[in-house]
Design an enzyme around this catalytic site. Sequence first.
Site, short mmCIF file in Angstrom:
data_model
loop_
_atom_site.label_atom_id
_atom_site.label_comp_id
_atom_site.label_asym_id
_atom_site.label_seq_id
_atom_site.Cartn_x
_atom_site.Cartn_y
_atom_site.Cartn_z
N LYS A 83 47.10 34.95 9.20
CA LYS A 83 46.88 33.69 9.93
C LYS A 83 48.17 32.92 10.20
O LYS A 83 48.90 33.26 11.12
CB LYS A 83 45.89 32.83 9.13
CG LYS A 83 44.48 33.41 9.16
CD LYS A 83 43.49 32.45 8.56
CE LYS A 83 42.07 32.98 8.52
NZ LYS A 83 41.36 32.89 9.79
N PHE A 96 35.53 35.85 1.18
CA PHE A 96 35.72 36.46 2.51
C PHE A 96 37.09 37.13 2.55
O PHE A 96 38.11 36.47 2.37
CB PHE A 96 35.63 35.41 3.62
CG PHE A 96 35.69 36.03 4.99
CD1 PHE A 96 34.53 36.47 5.61
CD2 PHE A 96 36.89 36.20 5.65
CE1 PHE A 96 34.57 37.07 6.87
CE2 PHE A 96 36.95 36.80 6.91
CZ PHE A 96 35.78 37.23 7.52
N ASP A 116 44.24 36.71 -2.31
CA ASP A 116 44.11 36.76 -0.85
C ASP A 116 44.50 35.37 -0.34
O ASP A 116 43.74 34.42 -0.42
CB ASP A 116 42.67 37.11 -0.46
CG ASP A 116 42.43 37.02 1.05
OD1 ASP A 116 43.30 36.50 1.77
OD2 ASP A 116 41.35 37.44 1.49
C1 LIG Z 1 40.77 34.51 3.02
C2 LIG Z 1 40.69 35.40 4.21
N1 LIG Z 1 40.98 36.70 4.05
C3 LIG Z 1 40.95 37.54 5.10
C4 LIG Z 1 40.59 37.11 6.35
C5 LIG Z 1 40.53 38.09 7.49
O1 LIG Z 1 41.60 37.91 8.34
P1 LIG Z 1 41.57 38.56 9.81
O2 LIG Z 1 40.45 37.93 10.55
O3 LIG Z 1 42.93 38.26 10.37
O4 LIG Z 1 41.36 40.02 9.61
C6 LIG Z 1 40.28 35.76 6.56
C7 LIG Z 1 39.88 35.27 7.89
O5 LIG Z 1 39.27 34.24 8.06
C8 LIG Z 1 40.32 34.89 5.45
O6 LIG Z 1 40.03 33.58 5.59
#
Ligand SMILES: Cc1ncc(COP(=O)(O)O)c(C=O)c1O
Length: 397
Positions: free
Chosen positions: A251, A137, A222
């Site tokens: 986050k 994700f 990520d």
């Molecule tokens: C690993 C990871 N990358 C990217 C995101 C996306 O972040 P945002 O919702 O702030 O765009 C998330 C959100 O849950 C995530 O867990």
Amino acid sequence: MPTTTAPDAQFQHLMPVTARPASIFVRGQGAWLWDEAGRRYLDWLQGWAVNSLGHSPELISRALQEQSTRLLTPSPALYNLPALRLASRLCELSGFDQVFFGSTGAEANEGAIKLARKWGRVARGGAFEIVTFADAFHGRNLATMAASGKAGWDALFPPNVPGFAKARLNDLDSVLAALSPRSVAILLEPVQGEAGVRPATPEFLRALRRLCDERGLLLMFDEVQTGCARLGELFGFQHFGVEPDVMTLGKGLGGGVPISALLAKAHCSVFEHGDQGGTYAGNPLMCAVALAVLEQIGTPEFLAGVRERGAQLSQGLRELSRRHGLGEVRGAGLLWALELGRDEAAAVVERCRELGLLLNAARPHCLRFMPRLDSSEPEIAEGMRLLDQALAQGAAH
Ligand SMILES: Cc1ncc(COP(=O)(O)O)c(C=O)c1O
């Protein structure tokens, strides 16, 4: 408290992009959240692993108050002190060389994808493909959806952004099979959060590091969910002992306010004027908050506390798993999952909510736990007590 999909009059002007309980949440303090009816919940969602220091910490109110009376948003085309300070502190703590600030995790990851493509153009003869992973994700804009590996997402908004080849986590052969002469980078979450807290093994990450060095590829982590102390080290890569070339954060960096970061080592930090930007990129209000949060979560004592509470939580979950005949417990720091062995996570979440505990069903068969990073010993014990009760109620039905 039923989960609603049918619009009630007061909800009808919000697009129904997700199912939400028919309650309105009006106040948060530390580990606790209150709804309009005055009910109190122990909150182990914490904004989806966002509120590092719980709800409404004084440190954030103070940073917002001080900065908001000084300078809100000068323009992304002008330097400001909080952004400069935050960038240099992040580089000092992480070993990276340069930072681009955004507002969301998706924006940081989109930036990482653009950076890899630019680097491929200037340093790798036009290579552009990025290997990403099944069940990953990375966000909800078009490029990060294509980079993600969520089942069914490829059919949602075609045509999809090209340039992503898929491999499987902890399966080096699948990575080798996904590589081509056009490959420029490998992008992954060191622990797949939304997939149900599925960690990469340290051996797999070391093998990816070697592969990237041998083939001239960028290794990109990520760390939107795993960074900022969530795994008990300030950054997830420190927990695994494998250094990427590019890292994204989001986050927990803002502790509840929207800020994200794309960090790169000097050798691949190739953005030039006009390549990347955004109206709120590096705005001083969010940077001032993130700086205050970082100073708090980056101390050895704070990180030791995360590991200690994580040990308490995982021990409690293992005990519950044994007692209720459930499955695997996995995770690190204060990011954990409990496998139920059956597709009843939504029902357990519902019962927990009725008892006053907010949890997430990361998968139909799996619960995810993401309490605030400064959780206390009694809070973790209380969460375990409520979960135990919800599981016992399920068994009684
Ligand atoms: C690993 C990871 N990358 C990217 C995101 C996306 O972040 P945002 O919702 O702030 O765009 C998330 C959100 O849950 C995530 O867990």
